[in-house]
Every structure is written in structure tokens, then in C-alpha cells.
Design a protein around this motif. Structure first.
Motif, PDB file in Angstrom:
ATOM      1  N   TYR A  55       0.819  -1.212   0.000  1.00  6.18           N
ATOM      2  CA  TYR A  55       0.000   0.000   0.000  1.00  6.18           C
ATOM      3  C   TYR A  55       0.855   1.265   0.000  1.00  6.18           C
ATOM      4  O   TYR A  55       0.452   2.298  -0.563  1.00  6.18           O
ATOM      5  CB  TYR A  55      -0.936  -0.003   1.209  1.00  6.18           C
ATOM      6  CG  TYR A  55      -2.088  -0.976   1.040  1.00  6.18           C
ATOM      7  CD1 TYR A  55      -3.012  -0.812   0.007  1.00  6.18           C
ATOM      8  CD2 TYR A  55      -2.247  -2.045   1.910  1.00  6.18           C
ATOM      9  CE1 TYR A  55      -4.059  -1.694  -0.164  1.00  6.18           C
ATOM     10  CE2 TYR A  55      -3.292  -2.940   1.756  1.00  6.18           C
ATOM     11  CZ  TYR A  55      -4.202  -2.759   0.714  1.00  6.18           C
ATOM     12  OH  TYR A  55      -5.235  -3.650   0.555  1.00  6.18           O
ATOM     13  N   GLU A  56       2.017   1.197   0.606  1.00  3.53           N
ATOM     14  CA  GLU A  56       2.873   2.373   0.679  1.00  3.53           C
ATOM     15  C   GLU A  56       3.624   2.648  -0.622  1.00  3.53           C
ATOM     16  O   GLU A  56       3.851   3.811  -0.985  1.00  3.53           O
ATOM     17  CB  GLU A  56       3.897   2.204   1.805  1.00  3.53           C
ATOM     18  CG  GLU A  56       3.292   2.275   3.202  1.00  3.53           C
ATOM     19  CD  GLU A  56       4.310   1.943   4.283  1.00  3.53           C
ATOM     20  OE1 GLU A  56       5.431   1.502   3.936  1.00  3.53           O
ATOM     21  OE2 GLU A  56       3.986   2.119   5.472  1.00  3.53           O
ATOM     22  N   ASN A  57       4.004   1.577  -1.335  1.00  2.00           N
ATOM     23  CA  ASN A  57       4.957   1.737  -2.434  1.00  2.00           C
ATOM     24  C   ASN A  57       4.436   1.425  -3.836  1.00  2.00           C
ATOM     25  O   ASN A  57       4.921   2.020  -4.801  1.00  2.00           O
ATOM     26  CB  ASN A  57       6.192   0.873  -2.178  1.00  2.00           C
ATOM     27  CG  ASN A  57       6.941   1.289  -0.930  1.00  2.00           C
ATOM     28  OD1 ASN A  57       6.947   2.464  -0.590  1.00  2.00           O
ATOM     29  ND2 ASN A  57       7.568   0.347  -0.256  1.00  2.00           N
ATOM     30  N   VAL A  66      -0.822  -0.814 -18.035  1.00  2.00           N
ATOM     31  CA  VAL A  66       0.512  -0.825 -18.641  1.00  2.00           C
ATOM     32  C   VAL A  66       1.454   0.079 -17.867  1.00  2.00           C
ATOM     33  O   VAL A  66       2.658   0.091 -18.127  1.00  2.00           O
ATOM     34  CB  VAL A  66       0.457  -0.374 -20.121  1.00  2.00           C
ATOM     35  CG1 VAL A  66      -0.355  -1.356 -20.936  1.00  2.00           C
ATOM     36  CG2 VAL A  66      -0.108   1.042 -20.252  1.00  2.00           C
ATOM     37  N   HIS A  67       0.901   0.841 -16.920  1.00  2.00           N
ATOM     38  CA  HIS A  67       1.771   1.778 -16.185  1.00  2.00           C
ATOM     39  C   HIS A  67       2.625   1.028 -15.158  1.00  2.00           C
ATOM     40  O   HIS A  67       2.354  -0.130 -14.805  1.00  2.00           O
ATOM     41  CB  HIS A  67       0.950   2.891 -15.533  1.00  2.00           C
ATOM     42  CG  HIS A  67      -0.044   2.437 -14.518  1.00  2.00           C
ATOM     43  ND1 HIS A  67       0.289   2.155 -13.211  1.00  2.00           N
ATOM     44  CD2 HIS A  67      -1.382   2.223 -14.630  1.00  2.00           C
ATOM     45  CE1 HIS A  67      -0.788   1.802 -12.547  1.00  2.00           C
ATOM     46  NE2 HIS A  67      -1.817   1.814 -13.391  1.00  2.00           N
ATOM     47  N   HIS A  68       3.633   1.710 -14.673  1.00  2.00           N
ATOM     48  CA  HIS A  68       4.671   1.093 -13.838  1.00  2.00           C
ATOM     49  C   HIS A  68       4.112   0.423 -12.588  1.00  2.00           C
ATOM     50  O   HIS A  68       4.444  -0.730 -12.294  1.00  2.00           O
ATOM     51  CB  HIS A  68       5.698   2.157 -13.450  1.00  2.00           C
ATOM     52  CG  HIS A  68       6.728   1.668 -12.481  1.00  2.00           C
ATOM     53  ND1 HIS A  68       7.736   0.796 -12.837  1.00  2.00           N
ATOM     54  CD2 HIS A  68       6.892   1.901 -11.146  1.00  2.00           C
ATOM     55  CE1 HIS A  68       8.485   0.518 -11.775  1.00  2.00           C
ATOM     56  NE2 HIS A  68       7.995   1.171 -10.740  1.00  2.00           N
ATOM     57  N   LEU A  69       3.276   1.131 -11.832  1.00  2.00           N
ATOM     58  CA  LEU A  69       2.782   0.578 -10.577  1.00  2.00           C
ATOM     59  C   LEU A  69       1.974  -0.708 -10.811  1.00  2.00           C
ATOM     60  O   LEU A  69       2.081  -1.670 -10.050  1.00  2.00           O
ATOM     61  CB  LEU A  69       1.920   1.599  -9.832  1.00  2.00           C
ATOM     62  CG  LEU A  69       2.638   2.811  -9.222  1.00  2.00           C
ATOM     63  CD1 LEU A  69       1.647   3.686  -8.457  1.00  2.00           C
ATOM     64  CD2 LEU A  69       3.771   2.356  -8.311  1.00  2.00           C
ATOM     65  N   SER A  70       1.168  -0.703 -11.859  1.00  2.00           N
ATOM     66  CA  SER A  70       0.372  -1.891 -12.169  1.00  2.00           C
ATOM     67  C   SER A  70       1.263  -3.079 -12.501  1.00  2.00           C
ATOM     68  O   SER A  70       0.994  -4.214 -12.092  1.00  2.00           O
ATOM     69  CB  SER A  70      -0.580  -1.611 -13.329  1.00  2.00           C
ATOM     70  OG  SER A  70      -1.340  -2.771 -13.632  1.00  2.00           O
ATOM     71  N   THR A  74       1.398  -6.442 -10.384  1.00  2.00           N
ATOM     72  CA  THR A  74       1.108  -7.703 -11.074  1.00  2.00           C
ATOM     73  C   THR A  74       2.240  -8.702 -10.882  1.00  2.00           C
ATOM     74  O   THR A  74       1.997  -9.894 -10.598  1.00  2.00           O
ATOM     75  CB  THR A  74       0.881  -7.454 -12.577  1.00  2.00           C
ATOM     76  OG1 THR A  74      -0.265  -6.621 -12.740  1.00  2.00           O
ATOM     77  CG2 THR A  74       0.660  -8.764 -13.322  1.00  2.00           C
ATOM     78  N   ASN A  75       3.468  -8.241 -11.015  1.00  2.00           N
ATOM     79  CA  ASN A  75       4.616  -9.140 -10.832  1.00  2.00           C
ATOM     80  C   ASN A  75       4.659  -9.706  -9.416  1.00  2.00           C
ATOM     81  O   ASN A  75       4.918 -10.901  -9.214  1.00  2.00           O
ATOM     82  CB  ASN A  75       5.917  -8.396 -11.146  1.00  2.00           C
ATOM     83  CG  ASN A  75       6.084  -8.102 -12.624  1.00  2.00           C
ATOM     84  OD1 ASN A  75       5.454  -8.752 -13.470  1.00  2.00           O
ATOM     85  ND2 ASN A  75       6.914  -7.131 -12.953  1.00  2.00           N
ATOM     86  N   ALA A  76       4.386  -8.858  -8.415  1.00  2.00           N
ATOM     87  CA  ALA A  76       4.401  -9.313  -7.020  1.00  2.00           C
ATOM     88  C   ALA A  76       3.274 -10.299  -6.755  1.00  2.00           C
ATOM     89  O   ALA A  76       3.454 -11.305  -6.051  1.00  2.00           O
ATOM     90  CB  ALA A  76       4.301  -8.113  -6.079  1.00  2.00           C
ATOM     91  N   TYR A  77       2.107 -10.032  -7.306  1.00  3.18           N
ATOM     92  CA  TYR A  77       0.936 -10.908  -7.126  1.00  3.18           C
ATOM     93  C   TYR A  77       1.184 -12.270  -7.757  1.00  3.18           C
ATOM     94  O   TYR A  77       0.916 -13.320  -7.145  1.00  3.18           O
ATOM     95  CB  TYR A  77      -0.282 -10.230  -7.748  1.00  3.18           C
ATOM     96  CG  TYR A  77      -1.586 -10.976  -7.581  1.00  3.18           C
ATOM     97  CD1 TYR A  77      -2.217 -11.042  -6.348  1.00  3.18           C
ATOM     98  CD2 TYR A  77      -2.205 -11.582  -8.676  1.00  3.18           C
ATOM     99  CE1 TYR A  77      -3.432 -11.703  -6.201  1.00  3.18           C
ATOM    100  CE2 TYR A  77      -3.416 -12.240  -8.540  1.00  3.18           C
ATOM    101  CZ  TYR A  77      -4.034 -12.296  -7.308  1.00  3.18           C
ATOM    102  OH  TYR A  77      -5.238 -12.958  -7.164  1.00  3.18           O
ATOM    103  N   GLU A  78       1.718 -12.271  -8.972  1.00  2.00           N
ATOM    104  CA  GLU A  78       1.961 -13.546  -9.654  1.00  2.00           C
ATOM    105  C   GLU A  78       3.151 -14.293  -9.042  1.00  2.00           C
ATOM    106  O   GLU A  78       3.183 -15.528  -9.041  1.00  2.00           O
ATOM    107  CB  GLU A  78       2.169 -13.321 -11.148  1.00  2.00           C
ATOM    108  CG  GLU A  78       0.904 -12.879 -11.877  1.00  2.00           C
ATOM    109  CD  GLU A  78      -0.266 -13.837 -11.682  1.00  2.00           C
ATOM    110  OE1 GLU A  78      -0.044 -15.061 -11.548  1.00  2.00           O
ATOM    111  OE2 GLU A  78      -1.423 -13.349 -11.620  1.00  2.00           O
TER     112      GLU A  78
END
Length: 414
Positions: A55-57, A66-70, A74-78
Motif C-alpha cells: 500500500y505504501e509503495n 501498462v503503467h509502472h505501478l500496475s 502484477t509481478n508481485a501478485y503472480e
């Protein structure tokens, strides 16, 4: 001497306890003694930090931007999905479905089976020791289709009667759904044999691993369940998270459980095409932070070494049973030869709620009631039990406090 005793299994419990902020809590002016791990486990700081860090970062929705945060989210979730897959040795990460918990996972399977595989005259088999979450969904499925729910009986020790189970496996059975470890009695069921017997007749098996995943090493490729469900909050992760493992074959057979975003490929008013696995079963925005923190909890447990944890917990269970048996008038509810996690008991004719309240006044947290296994209570003809459920951060000193607390409460209530 106590600290030495708590390192005997190669686990430095005093050091481990410092990883759990809540264990320093005072309750009614006394140090917390937490024996309600079967209801939910406490969280190490790394889990708390993992959720906060999201939530912080990099708070963002997954799979849709397609933006950076998404992309970071997504990478962390997968990666969390891959962590879970590796932990239970799933053949593919797409066999891991993130859910709200064990209840959600079982309902997913029961609902999908009801819509496609159950009809009048069919049978679903569960056991007499199931949690309500592995009873009610199957009752609903059977009622909707005119199918029959059959129950594997147990003996006086709280163990499944396997000969009776074998006799139940006929051509009408469409699925067997049983718990790995009883949340009330701690009985470890012979799930390997259950799966083997069912598969010999081409019957799929769902394993409720909510009370096993944190205590016992599970390799789904070796065990071979068709489905296996567990909750994140039982394995040191957040509430509202869980996992349903299913084989690729069975997950492809089942229809979606819910409709919405992310579980679709294309949508028109005429027809919807569903997404591939695992997204077919993950409608809507998931609990992203929860899944990431769940992975952190699993990695924490792996870092300790599950074999060390299991050995220590077995020794603690042996000690707890030994000391509790010394209490005058104490009756164990369930006394299986193979058990893990939970100990249920009554003392004389004291109501479990009264015992639980007096233990709480001494800073000792236990669970009282029927533990969502009301049919099991009916079999034993009791209103409920006092349940002490163990974790690797518990100590023999805490067991001694529990025993002393039960004795003190009994002296006040008798």
C-alpha cells in the motif's frame, strides 16, 4: 532450562517469538498465552511489513494496466502465486487459485460440481468430523440436485472408520470431500489412503487442509488430491486470503464460480468467453496485498524449516497431552493415535464457556464452543469443548501455565 527445552528440535523458540509483535501483549495484566492458533495464527512482522509495503509503495490494480505501478503489483501478485505453487509442489502455478479462504475454495468446488456433475441419485461423501465449511456447501449442492450426502463414521477415539468408507465407494459417488486434520480433535486422517481408494474408482477427492497446511509438509504431486483448500490466516498470513489448488484437468472441467472482470476473455451481450486458468476463477479485483503478504508468511515458515517446526510441535503436543492428562476429571474429546495442532477437552461437568472465561482472566486464550463442528459435538453428546491449539511459537512454559490455569479454574467452578 526452559529455553534449552524450547530449542531441542533445532528451533530457537525464544528468538522466533520476537518476530511476532502481538506475543508481547498483556491481557488482564498478565502476559498473553495464545492457544487459539486453530482459529487463526498470529502474524510475524515480515507479513505485516509486506502488506504495508504494497500500500505504501506500489498500490495498483493487477493485470489491467501498462503503467509502472500496475506492472510492479502484477509481478508481485503472480510471484506470490508461484511461491504457493512451490510450497505445495504444484505442477503448474495456474493450478493455484487465490480465494478468500478455505470456505470460499470449498464453495467454489461445490457450486461448480453442483452445476455440472451432480444429479438425482448421485452421492457426495464427507466425514463426521468436518467443519461446517465442508458440510453446508455440499448439503446445498445435494439439495439443489436431489443428490445424497453420506458421512464416514468415526470411532470413539475420533478416527475415521475406514472399512465403512470403503463400503460407501460405489458408482453413485461423484466426489469425496474430507479434512486432512480435524480442527476440533487434531486427528490426522489417512488422506493418502482415502485418495488412493477413491481414485481406484475414478472418484475425485477434495482435501480441506486448513488445519494441516501449517503443521504438515504437503506435496500435492505425491498426495494426488484433485482439489486442496486452505486459508492464509491459518499459516501466518492475513485474513481474507486463501488458496484452492486443483489439477489442471479438473479446473478445466469446472465452470466459473463467479462472473466479472478478469475472468473473461471477451464479453458481448450475446456471449462471454472465459479466461484461461487460473483467472477463470478469480473474478473482480483480488486481495492483492493479502496474497503478497500470504506469500511472505509462507516464506517465513520455509525459512524456519517446516521439518523443524513439525518436530517441535509434535514434542510440544506430546508434552501438553502428558500434562493435561494429569488433571483430575479432565476428559479428552478425541484421542487419535496420530494428531496435530489441536487438543479438545472437558473438565468434570464444567461448561466450556465458563472454563474459557476464567482462563482468559489469567491471560490464556483458548477457543470454546462447538468449533463449527456441531454434528461432531452431537455425536459425543456434549455442548462443546475447550480447545487449546498449538503453534511453534508456543512453549512448554505456556503449557504449564495452561495446566495451572485449568486447575485453578476448576477449583473455582466445582
Amino acid at each position: 532450562m526452559e529455553q534449552i527445552a524450547n530449542i531441542v528440535a533445532g528451533l530457537d523458540v525464544e528468538k522466533v517469538r520476537k518476530d511476532f509483535p502481538i506475543l508481547g501483549t498483556q491481557v488482564h495484566g498478565k502476559p498473553l498465552v495464545y492457544f487459539d492458533n486453530g482459529a487463526t495464527t498470529q502474524k510475524p512482522q515480515v507479513v505485516i511489513d509486506a502488506e504495508a509495503r504494497y500500500y505504501e509503495n506500489y498500490n495498483s490494480n493487477v493485470h489491467r494496466g501498462v503503467h509502472h505501478l500496475s506492472q510492479v503489483a502484477t509481478n508481485a501478485y503472480e510471484q506470490a502465486r508461484q511461491t504457493v505453487a512451490s510450497f505445495i509442489n504444484a505442477a503448474h502455478s495456474h493450478e493455484i487459485i487465490f480465494t478468500k479462504g478455505t470456505t470460499d475454495g470449498i464453495n467454489l468446488v461445490a457450486n461448480a460440481m453442483s452445476r455440472r456433475f451432480l444429479k438425482a441419485g448421485d452421492t457426495v461423501i464427507i466425514s463426521a468430523m468436518e467443519h461446517h465449511s465442508n458440510i453446508v456447501p455440499w448439503q446445498i449442492a445435494c439439495e439443489d440436485n436431489g443428490a445424497t450426502l453420506k458421512v464416514i463414521p468415526i470411532n470413539e477415539k475420533g478416527e475415521l472408520q475406514m472399512e465403512a468408507f470403503k463400503a460407501m465407494l460405489d458408482e453413485t459417488v461423484k466426489i469425496v470431500a474430507v479434512t486432512y486434520v480435524s480442527n476440533t480433535m487434531g486427528t490426522i486422517n489417512r488422506v493418502e489412503e482415502i485418495i488412493e481408494l477413491a481414485h481406484a474408482k475414478n472418484i475425485p477427492v477434495l482435501i480441506d487442509a486448513a488445519q494441516a497446511i501449517q503443521h504438515i509438509s504437503i506435496d500435492v504431486q505425491a498426495l494426488k488430491p484433485d482439489f486442496l483448500a486452505f486459508s492464509g490466516h491459518k499459516i501466518y498470513g492475513p485474513t481474507g486470503t486463501g488458496v484452492l489448488y486443483g489439477t489442471t484437468e479438473w479446473l478445466n472441467k469446472l465452470p466459473p464460480y463467479q462472473g466479472g472482470g478478469d475472468m473473461i476473455k471477451t464479453v458481448t451481450f450475446a456471449k462471454t468467453t472465459y479466461n484461461e486458468l487460473p483467472y477463470k476463477f478469480e473474478a473482480g479485483t483480488p486481495n492483492i496485498a493479502g496474497a503478497i503478504a500470504l506469500a511472505a508468511g509462507i516464506e517465513y515458515l520455509q525459512g524456519l524449516g517446516l521439518e523443524k517446526v513439525q518436530q517441535y510441535e509434535e514434542e510440544l503436543m506430546t508434552y501438553a497431552l502428558q500434562e493435561l492428562r494429569k488433571i483430575d476429571g479432565l476428559r479428552l474429546i478425541g484421542d487419535a493415535a496420530h494428531r496435530s495442532g489441536a487438543i479438545s477437552f472437558l473438565v468434570h461437568n464444567i461448561h466450556p464457556f465458563d472454563m474459557g472465561e476464567l482462563l482468559d482472566q489469567q491471560g490464556i486464550a483458548v477457543r470454546t464452543g462447538h468449533h463449527c463442528t456441531e454434528p461432531l459435538m452431537d455425536l459425543f453428546r456434549i455442548p462443546g469443548t475447550v480447545r487449546a491449539s498449538l503453534s511453534f511459537y508456543n512453549t512448554k512454559e505456556e503449557v504449564d501455565k495452561l495446566v495451572a490455569g485449568v486447575k485453578r479454574a476448576a477449583s473455582m467452578l466445582l
